[in-house]
Design an enzyme around this catalytic site. Structure first.
Site, PDB file in Angstrom:
ATOM      1  N   HIS A  25       0.829  -1.199   0.000  1.00 46.45           N
ATOM      2  CA  HIS A  25       0.000   0.000   0.000  1.00 46.45           C
ATOM      3  C   HIS A  25       0.864   1.249   0.000  1.00 46.45           C
ATOM      4  O   HIS A  25       2.033   1.222   0.389  1.00 46.45           O
ATOM      5  CB  HIS A  25      -0.954   0.017   1.204  1.00 46.45           C
ATOM      6  N   CYS A  26       0.262   2.370  -0.462  1.00 47.34           N
ATOM      7  CA  CYS A  26       0.914   3.670  -0.374  1.00 47.34           C
ATOM      8  C   CYS A  26       0.073   4.538   0.551  1.00 47.34           C
ATOM      9  O   CYS A  26      -0.559   4.029   1.462  1.00 47.34           O
ATOM     10  CB  CYS A  26       1.068   4.298  -1.765  1.00 47.34           C
ATOM     11  N   ALA A  27       0.053   5.838   0.345  1.00 50.39           N
ATOM     12  CA  ALA A  27      -0.637   6.729   1.272  1.00 50.39           C
ATOM     13  C   ALA A  27      -2.154   6.572   1.243  1.00 50.39           C
ATOM     14  O   ALA A  27      -2.829   6.810   2.243  1.00 50.39           O
ATOM     15  CB  ALA A  27      -0.271   8.184   0.959  1.00 50.39           C
ATOM     16  N   ARG A  29      -3.739   4.005  -1.288  1.00 52.00           N
ATOM     17  CA  ARG A  29      -4.171   2.914  -2.167  1.00 52.00           C
ATOM     18  C   ARG A  29      -3.608   1.562  -1.736  1.00 52.00           C
ATOM     19  O   ARG A  29      -2.454   1.464  -1.332  1.00 52.00           O
ATOM     20  CB  ARG A  29      -3.699   3.175  -3.607  1.00 52.00           C
TER      21      ARG A  29
END
Length: 620
Positions: A25-27, A29
């Site tokens: 995951h990112c910030a 998504r």
């Protein structure tokens, strides 16, 4: 919100754990690499409470969930069998089966996986650096004070030791021993080597000259080094017996890789780093105003496809190489313009649901997270997104013309403004004001119409059917077909079309497509069964002038194109082109209301579910 339930729903939507090759995951998504993307039920996932939207781009299936992504990720990876797929690094199984390899997708995949785990810490450190710069500029704190030295060390550590952080995450991504990778990175910035570099001395390694290069805060050299290690380590593991592998593989890896990195890989990575910096500098040098205009206007379009990671890497690289970056201040205008557009929607709309969504999205975007604003509001309404692009382009052009510099890397947001102190700062302030308030004003006056807001609001109502074709709505009883007019097949409405495109009136699944293309069956996610019949007796055309665009069992969303038909040719052939929309399971509903009152509304039908009968069995 139950993160466990949301995670399970998302996992079911992507085709279960068997279809997941990798997830991280990112910030905002969840980023999947799926074995077979066609198995994923995108519309089902998008209709799940807690999901903003889905983006399939750069080889990644991205589920945007917003600020709670870390909690959803933890819940997802705690599901049975999913821990094995967390932060995995292999090519997707589909690529292995087909032998296909997309270098751009692989690069985006690698870069996002390497930087994502510590981007929060990187951003926080950058903001602290900016605050310290503000405090010293205003003489609120002295650089000689103990407080400054302590906080400066806290803000500077992640940048100074950046190769160590990158080594660890790259090793996890490339499936090599992370502690060997960290040891390798630590050696590159070891005090003894740093001292040699500072004295401009050349090291002799068995007759091979080692050029002194500073690796603190660098990006590309360590990434190339760990990439090389990912090839060496498996060979060593095959060579050494299992009983001594755990000791000898790390030993030989360090003995080989550090000199190789210092002599070859490090200088090569530095050259690549310098080349990227020179290219960006050349673009900016050609016309700072034009560079600001283009990047400001189109940056958020890049974010939509999730390929902005390459730009993030180059920004971090610029800070390491030049001591500043000229792109971050421009990107900040693009971020705040989305916040302004969402605020413009909030101020303009009278729809309570859209007002709540746009208000919260505006606040989130001000602090650097634009996905809720983009996917939840501006992109769905379209015109606010264009208004934001215009405002960001103008604001970016102003910022570019002032040649504003960011002293360190952090996510562009309101909190990042102190990092732009220095050269051209007044231009940054002017550009951001133009981007934010320009987007508010443009959106308020030109970006929101009652129809567009109604469309967005309608999409969320499971008991409504929207108009599938442009034209005049007429009562079903007035159409020139006795079977349909008598409501024998169900209640509904007719539309006298003025265009030749039929779009989906609900979120759901295609249940049938007639071979002649003149009729299509749909089941909505809430259970409404619809028949869309184009024209009267047009079955006799045997498919002429009709072009179906979907097939049976396809997932569809509102406004997805279903059928194209040649309206003029059908009329010329002597057929009535009236499109009929029938609720074939009308018996399940107390009422099917046809919207004949408001011709500007996109709502066609509103169904009221039948109330359950009360019996003794219901009361037990």
């Amino acid at each position: 919100m139950s993160y466990q339930k949301l995670a399970k729903d998302i996992l079911d939507g992507v085709g279960g754990k068997e279809n997941v090759n990798e997830v991280w995951h990112c910030a905002t998504r969840l980023r999947f690499k799926l074995n077979d993307v066609s198995t994923a039920d995108t519309k089902k996932i998008e209709n799940t409470d807690g999901v903003i939207t889905v983006v399939n781009s750069a080889g990644q299936y991205q589920v945007v969930v917003g600020n709670s992504v870390a909690q959803v990720y933890d819940a997802l990876t705690s599901l049975p069998g999913m821990a094995l797929h967390a932060s995995s690094n292999n090519e997707s199984a589909s690529e292995k089966r087909t032998g296909k390899f997309n270098p751009v997708s692989q690069l985006m995949d690698f870069v996002s996986a390497v930087f994502t785990p510590f981007l929060g810490a990187l951003a926080g450190s950058g903001i602290l650096k900016g605050i310290l710069a503000l405090f010293t500029t205003m003489n609120w704190i002295s650089t000689d004070s103990g407080a400054y030295k302590i906080w400066n060390a806290a803000s500077d550590a992640i940048f100074y030791f950046l190769p160590i952080f990158l080594a660890f995450t790259a090793a996890k991504k490339l499936k090599v021993n992370p502690f060997v990778a960290v040891s390798l990175a630590g050696a590159l910035i070891h005090p003894s080597l740093v001292e040699i570099v500072s004295n401009s001395q050349t090291i002799d390694f068995f007759g091979i000259p080692i050029i002194p290069i500073t690796y603190t805060a660098s990006v590309f050299p360590i990434l190339l080094s760990i990439w090389g290690l990912s090839y060496l380590e498996p060979l060593l593991n095959k060579f050494f017996p299992e009983s001594i592998r755990n000791m000898l593989t790390p030993l030989v890896s360090l003995v080989i890789m550090l000199p190789l990195t210092l002599a070859v890989i490090g200088p090569l990575g530095t050259k690549i780093s310098d080349l990227f910096a020179m290219v960006l500098l050349a673009i900016f040098g050609f016309s700072p105003l034009l560079a600001g205009l283009v990047l400001g206007a189109f940056h958020q379009s890049i974010v939509i496809f999730g390929v902005h990671w390459a730009l993030i890497t180059l920004m971090i690289n610029n800070v390491a190489n030049q001591g500043y970056d000229q792109w971050l201040p421009i990107v900040c205008a693009a971020v705040l313009s989305q916040a302004g557009a969402a605020l413009g929607v909030f101020l303009k709309t009278k729809d309570a649901k859209i007002k709540g969504l746009s208000g919260s999205a505006a606040i989130t975007a001000i602090f650097g997270i634009t996905e809720p604003a983009i996917y939840g509001v501006t992109l769905k309404l379209k015109r606010p997104f264009y208004c934001a692009m215009i405002a960001a382009g103008i604001g970016g052009a102003v910022i570019g013309s002032f040649e504003v510099h960011a002293s360190t890397f952090t996510f562009p947001s309101l909190l990042a403004i102190p990092t732009y102190l220095g050269q051209g700062f007044i231009g940054e302030v002017i550009g951001l004001i133009i981007a934010f308030f320009g987007a508010v004003i443009l959106t308020y006056f030109f970006g929101v119409s009652n129809k567009s807001v109604t469309n967005l609001s309608d999409q969320a109502n499971p008991n409504e059917v929207v108009v599938p074709v442009n034209g005049q709505i007429v009562p079903l009883s007035s159409v020139s077909d006795e079977v349909f007019a008598s409501e024998a097949m169900g209640k509904g409405a007719g539309i006298v079309p003025i265009s030749g495109i039929v779009t989906a009136p609900v979120n759901g699944t295609v249940s049938s497509v007639y071979k002649t293309g003149h009729a299509i069956g749909i089941v909505s996610d809430s259970g409404i069964e619809l028949l869309i019949h184009i024209g009267i007796n047009t079955v006799k055309l045997k498919g002429q002038h009709f072009k179906p665009l979907v097939k049976e069992n396809d997932r569809i969303g509102i406004d997805d194109k279903l059928v194209e038909f040649n309206l003029e040719q059908i009329k010329a052939a002597g057929y009535d082109p009236t499109v009929m929309v029938i609720v074939t399971n009308s018996f399940n509903y107390d009422q099917v209301h046809v919207n004949l009152e408001d011709p500007n509304s996109k709502q066609l039908l509103h169904v009221i579910p039948a109330k359950p009968s009360v019996s003794s069995s219901n009361l037990v």
